[in-house]
Design a protein around this motif. Structure first.
Motif, PDB file in Angstrom:
ATOM      1  N   VAL A 348       0.816  -1.227   0.000  1.00  0.00           N
ATOM      2  CA  VAL A 348       0.000   0.000   0.000  1.00  0.00           C
ATOM      3  C   VAL A 348       0.842   1.265   0.000  1.00  0.00           C
ATOM      4  N   VAL A 351       2.466   2.258  -4.774  1.00  0.00           N
ATOM      5  CA  VAL A 351       1.475   1.914  -5.782  1.00  0.00           C
ATOM      6  C   VAL A 351       1.824   2.633  -7.085  1.00  0.00           C
ATOM      7  N   ASP A 374      -0.683   4.794  -1.032  1.00  0.00           N
ATOM      8  CA  ASP A 374      -2.133   4.906  -1.016  1.00  0.00           C
ATOM      9  C   ASP A 374      -2.550   5.182   0.424  1.00  0.00           C
TER      10      ASP A 374
END
Length: 388
Positions: A348, A351, A374
């Motif tokens: 995460v 990205v 993210d």
């Protein structure tokens, strides 16, 4: 470092983020266990809204991520925000100089080196994004390639508890080189090595990391007894503050290739090890010391001396992606380390994710590092730290 673009920069804002995710299974080393996965991210933004991301090494002590974040917010912000620097390298050198007395006064040179390293990654990312150029290309020689060679990876952090299962899973995912933790007793280490060797095959590159577990005599004995497993290298068999002469002796008195460097700091120290016999695989960690400004120099010096350059990384996704760009820019044989254990922050916080093919990753032309965190997807992992 001669670069093809204007690298002057002025940071208007510095944002600091702390994240923690569960470690399942815990990461075991000879000196301690990580029961969660921390990350400290730095985001710099200039007056035009161009941004860059960096990551600070923060694995140990296990309570240290929040402290590093506070240090970054307290000491980096007033030194960089609103200031103009001719280049990221000039910024790195200025911050290193300005914080040198504080490092002595507070006895925390490592913490200060780490936050400066993370900031260095972020400002290089910003400069490359502003130029619409991938960072690997910006850092490559002026006549560098239009496309970098694939960056070879190895699956690292293979713990001493049933390591063959994780090694086999990573082999199935496409990894072709592996590194296992040792330093848990001669009998257990040997049994684990045999199990992993059986799982990955006789010809796959297999390395071991002792995490400073032994004294000189123990390291010599360990290297001799592990020779039969056909290891590519033995990493940090002795304390990181052992001298280059100690490493040279170790290279003579046991048969394995020696690797290290994640706990070195400063070009003089790296140069002393690179210029001596002993450490044949050089492994700086760009979130621990130097960022790109320091570690590109380390990598090129290592290649000049016929050493193998393998950036160290065992953190989240921004630092891992930065390590890919570092290796691609420096070139030469060697690998980048990828933690074999699950880490939600790896995906995460970088990205889009990387695609593994036959043990390597191919970088492309996306500007800067080519990835962003993210922050929505990782909101449950964000730790609110007063003062940041």
């Amino acid at each position: 470092m001669v670069l093809p673009i204007d690298t002057a920069l002025a940071v208007e804002r510095l944002d600091v983020f702390v994240l923690r995710a569960p470690a399942d299974p815990p990461v075991q080393t000879s000196f301690g266990t990580m029961r969660d996965r921390p990350a400290v991210l730095l985001r710099v933004v200039d007056a035009h809204g161009v941004f860059g991301w960096g990551e600070v090494w923060c694995n140990f002590p296990v309570v240290g991520a929040e402290h590093r974040a506070r240090m970054a917010a307290t000491y980096l912000r007033p030194l960089v925000c609103g200031q103009r620097f001719d280049s990221p390298l000039a910024c790195f050198e200025a911050l290193t100089d300005k914080l040198s007395v504080l490092a002595l006064q507070c006895g925390e040179p490592g913490t200060l080196q780490q936050i400066v390293a993370g900031l260095d990654v972020a400002v290089w990312d910003l400069v490359a994004r502003r130029a619409a150029m991938p960072l690997w290309r910006l850092l490559s020689p002026a006549a560098g390639p239009a496309r970098p060679a694939p960056v070879a990876l190895y699956a690292s952090g293979i713990n001493p508890t049933q390591p063959e299962k994780l090694a086999a899973a990573k082999l199935a995912e496409g990894y072709r080189a592996f590194k296992m933790k040792v330093g848990f007793g001669a009998e257990r280490d040997a049994a684990n090595l045999q199990a992993v060797r059986d799982a990955i095959g006789a010809d796959a590159p297999l390395m071991v990391d002792a995490n400073q577990a032994w004294n000189m005599g123990e390291a010599i004995a360990a290297g001799r007894r592990m020779e039969r497993f056909g290891l590519a290298w033995l990493e940090e068999p002795v304390r990181a503050d052992a001298s280059p002469a100690d490493w040279a002796r170790l290279a003579v008195e046991q048969p394995l290739v020696l690797a290290g460097g994640e706990n070195l700091a400063g070009m003089p120290q790296f140069a002393s090890f690179i210029g001596a016999r002993g450490m044949s695989v050089v492994q700086p960690d760009l979130g621990k010391w130097g960022g790109f400004s320091g570690c590109v120099q380390v990598g090129r010096l290592a290649l000049q001396h016929g050493k193998t350059f393998c950036p160290h990384w065992l953190g989240a996704g921004i630092g891992l992606t930065a390590s890919f760009h570092l290796k691609a820019a420096v070139g030469g044989p060697g690998y980048v380390e990828v933690d074999a254990n699950p880490n939600p922050l790896r995906e995460v916080l970088a990205v889009p994710g990387f695609a593994l093919s036959e043990g390597a990753v191919q970088l492309d032309d996306r500007p800067g590092l080519g990835v962003v965190p993210d922050l929505v997807a990782c909101r449950d992992f964000i730790v609110e730290v007063p003062g940041t």
